[in-house]
Design a protein around this motif. Structure first.
Motif, PDB file in Angstrom:
ATOM      1  N   GLU A  69       0.838  -1.207   0.000  1.00  0.00           N
ATOM      2  CA  GLU A  69       0.000   0.000   0.000  1.00  0.00           C
ATOM      3  C   GLU A  69       0.871   1.255   0.000  1.00  0.00           C
ATOM      4  O   GLU A  69       0.545   2.242  -0.658  1.00  0.00           O
ATOM      5  N   MET A  70       1.976   1.209   0.714  1.00  0.00           N
ATOM      6  CA  MET A  70       2.887   2.365   0.743  1.00  0.00           C
ATOM      7  C   MET A  70       3.467   2.627  -0.652  1.00  0.00           C
ATOM      8  O   MET A  70       3.663   3.774  -1.039  1.00  0.00           O
ATOM      9  N   LYS A  71       3.700   1.564  -1.417  1.00  0.00           N
ATOM     10  CA  LYS A  71       4.246   1.694  -2.771  1.00  0.00           C
ATOM     11  C   LYS A  71       3.305   2.448  -3.701  1.00  0.00           C
ATOM     12  O   LYS A  71       3.757   3.204  -4.557  1.00  0.00           O
ATOM     13  N   ILE A  72       2.017   2.220  -3.563  1.00  0.00           N
ATOM     14  CA  ILE A  72       1.042   2.831  -4.485  1.00  0.00           C
ATOM     15  C   ILE A  72       0.467   4.138  -3.950  1.00  0.00           C
ATOM     16  O   ILE A  72      -0.304   4.799  -4.640  1.00  0.00           O
ATOM     17  N   LYS A  73       0.839   4.513  -2.751  1.00  0.00           N
ATOM     18  CA  LYS A  73       0.238   5.656  -2.054  1.00  0.00           C
ATOM     19  C   LYS A  73       0.292   6.950  -2.872  1.00  0.00           C
ATOM     20  O   LYS A  73      -0.684   7.696  -2.924  1.00  0.00           O
ATOM     21  N   GLU A  74       1.410   7.206  -3.541  1.00  0.00           N
ATOM     22  CA  GLU A  74       1.592   8.470  -4.242  1.00  0.00           C
ATOM     23  C   GLU A  74       0.602   8.668  -5.398  1.00  0.00           C
ATOM     24  O   GLU A  74       0.097   9.766  -5.615  1.00  0.00           O
ATOM     25  N   LYS A  75       0.315   7.612  -6.149  1.00  0.00           N
ATOM     26  CA  LYS A  75      -0.590   7.730  -7.299  1.00  0.00           C
ATOM     27  C   LYS A  75      -1.955   7.106  -7.034  1.00  0.00           C
ATOM     28  O   LYS A  75      -2.787   7.007  -7.941  1.00  0.00           O
ATOM     29  N   PHE A  76      -2.214   6.700  -5.795  1.00  0.00           N
ATOM     30  CA  PHE A  76      -3.440   5.974  -5.464  1.00  0.00           C
ATOM     31  C   PHE A  76      -4.704   6.703  -5.908  1.00  0.00           C
ATOM     32  O   PHE A  76      -5.540   6.152  -6.623  1.00  0.00           O
ATOM     33  N   TRP A  77      -4.878   7.942  -5.471  1.00  0.00           N
ATOM     34  CA  TRP A  77      -6.129   8.659  -5.766  1.00  0.00           C
ATOM     35  C   TRP A  77      -6.267   8.926  -7.258  1.00  0.00           C
ATOM     36  O   TRP A  77      -7.364   8.860  -7.811  1.00  0.00           O
ATOM     37  N   GLN A  78      -5.177   9.211  -7.926  1.00  0.00           N
ATOM     38  CA  GLN A  78      -5.204   9.453  -9.370  1.00  0.00           C
ATOM     39  C   GLN A  78      -5.648   8.180 -10.107  1.00  0.00           C
ATOM     40  O   GLN A  78      -6.507   8.231 -10.985  1.00  0.00           O
ATOM     41  N   ASP A  79      -5.075   7.044  -9.726  1.00  0.00           N
ATOM     42  CA  ASP A  79      -5.449   5.769 -10.344  1.00  0.00           C
ATOM     43  C   ASP A  79      -6.905   5.425 -10.056  1.00  0.00           C
ATOM     44  O   ASP A  79      -7.639   4.982 -10.950  1.00  0.00           O
TER      45      ASP A  79
END
Length: 99
Positions: A69-79
């Motif tokens: 989850e930490m790996k995807i955190k930066e682009k999470f909301w955009q994705d």
């Protein structure tokens, strides 16, 4: 004023069984199983208003996140936004500005 109808989105995500959400959202391209799990975790930990605020600010409530989850955190909301719009689950806000 919110750009999207986060109230309807929250209601749908909150009341739809997790398995059905994963089948609907997981496309292994923009929205992985980790994305689905984190989105469900956020929805279950928030009220509708708090979810809407986090969605608009693209930040997170206080949650324990695993390494994936930490790996995807930066682009999470955009994705998530892209996938939810593509699936027709996220609609533009219909609220009118106060005159």
């Amino acid at each position: 004023m919110s750009q999207y109808d986060t109230q309807s989105l929250y209601d749908f995500l909150f009341h739809t069984p997790e398995g059905a959400l994963r089948k609907m959202l997981n496309d292994k391209k923009n929205m992985s199983d980790v994305h689905c799990g984190l989105l469900i975790k956020i929805v279950k930990s928030c009220t509708m208003d708090v979810f809407g605020a986090h969605f608009e600010k693209q930040d997170f409530p206080k949650l324990r996140m695993g390494p994936a989850e930490m790996k995807i955190k930066e682009k999470f909301w955009q994705d998530c936004t892209a996938t939810l719009l593509e699936r027709g689950l996220l609609q533009p806000s219909t609220q009118k500005a106060a005159a």
